[in-house]
Design an enzyme around this catalytic site. Sequence first.
Site, short mmCIF file in Angstrom:
data_model
loop_
_atom_site.label_atom_id
_atom_site.label_comp_id
_atom_site.label_asym_id
_atom_site.label_seq_id
_atom_site.Cartn_x
_atom_site.Cartn_y
_atom_site.Cartn_z
N GLY A 49 4.28 -0.92 3.87
CA GLY A 49 4.96 -1.38 3.37
C GLY A 49 5.62 -1.41 1.38
CD GLU A 50 7.08 -1.38 -3.21
OE1 GLU A 50 6.63 -0.04 -3.98
OE2 GLU A 50 6.43 -2.65 -3.58
CB SER A 51 1.52 -1.94 -2.87
OG SER A 51 2.06 -0.77 -3.94
CB CYS A 80 0.40 2.30 4.09
SG CYS A 80 1.21 3.61 3.63
NE ARG A 107 2.09 1.03 -5.78
CZ ARG A 107 3.79 0.85 -6.29
NH1 ARG A 107 3.24 0.29 -7.46
NH2 ARG A 107 4.51 0.97 -5.43
CB ILE A 141 5.85 6.21 4.70
CG1 ILE A 141 5.53 6.37 6.90
CG2 ILE A 141 7.11 5.85 5.07
CD1 ILE A 141 6.37 5.42 7.97
NE ARG A 142 8.45 5.48 -1.54
CZ ARG A 142 9.03 6.38 -2.93
NH1 ARG A 142 8.88 7.85 -2.45
NH2 ARG A 142 8.36 5.40 -3.60
CG HIS A 177 1.57 3.85 8.44
ND1 HIS A 177 2.58 2.81 7.97
CD2 HIS A 177 2.70 4.49 7.60
CE1 HIS A 177 3.20 2.59 6.74
NE2 HIS A 177 2.77 3.30 6.69
CD GLU A 179 1.55 0.25 11.25
OE1 GLU A 179 0.36 1.22 10.77
OE2 GLU A 179 1.65 0.24 10.46
N1 GLN Z 1 4.78 3.50 -0.98
C1 GLN Z 1 4.24 2.84 -0.92
C2 GLN Z 1 3.69 1.99 -2.08
O1 GLN Z 1 3.16 2.28 -3.09
C3 GLN Z 1 3.66 2.14 0.35
C4 GLN Z 1 3.87 3.04 1.49
C5 GLN Z 1 4.21 2.17 2.86
O2 GLN Z 1 3.11 1.34 2.67
N2 GLN Z 1 3.85 2.97 4.36
O3 GLN Z 1 3.23 0.41 -1.92
#
Ligand code: GLN
Length: 194
Positions: A49-51, A80, A107, A141-142, A177, A179
């Site tokens: 997600g987005e940490s 992630c 990150r 993903i990122r 990921h 999952e």
């Molecule tokens: N770029 C996100 C972060 O810094 C992590 C990306 C992800 O969980 N798919 O939190």
Amino acid sequence: MKKKRVGVLALQGDFAAHGTALERAGAEPVFVRDEEQLAEIDGLVIPGGESTTMLKLLHYDGLMQPLARFGREKPIFGTCAGAILLASEVSHPNQESLALMDLGVERNGYGRQLDSRVTRVDPDPEFERRSGEGKIEAVFIRAPIIRRVGSRARVLARYQGDPVLVEQDRHLVATFHPELTADSRVHALFLEKL
Ligand code: GLN
């Protein structure tokens, strides 16, 4: 045998897909949103997600201390953003974390090169010994890049030479990921820790 109950932190991010992956690997998922639920589970997944957002929500819900305490006794699997939350050292930018594993992560460390990609990563012999042979399909993903692995941690898979799946005692992190693919070996490996 009684199914293991595995929590999936469900504040933000792709927790639903982890629920499905855990079911496929033979566990019973529990979507965790408050402290009381931690008492009912044998292990916990912190999803992608987005940490930074996840950290804000963890503070808002008073979950930082309870999760750190949980992690001192029971296994946590971070994928992630979840891996970023478990690492002891976070850069680009610096950010606090639960610091349950001796790892340094940067990150979005793959930059544009790997903004989002489906690829295959190379298992280390230890992973293949425990989980079966063959490359692991991986969705990035990122993703963060793991820059430092502490002496108590063990690398289980790599992408272009960099660690992407690492364990330290009861905890596990993946920068990809698992999952989101059909290969349930990584979730199964985590269930072995419970
Ligand atoms: N770029 C996100 C972060 O810094 C992590 C990306 C992800 O969980 N798919 O939190």
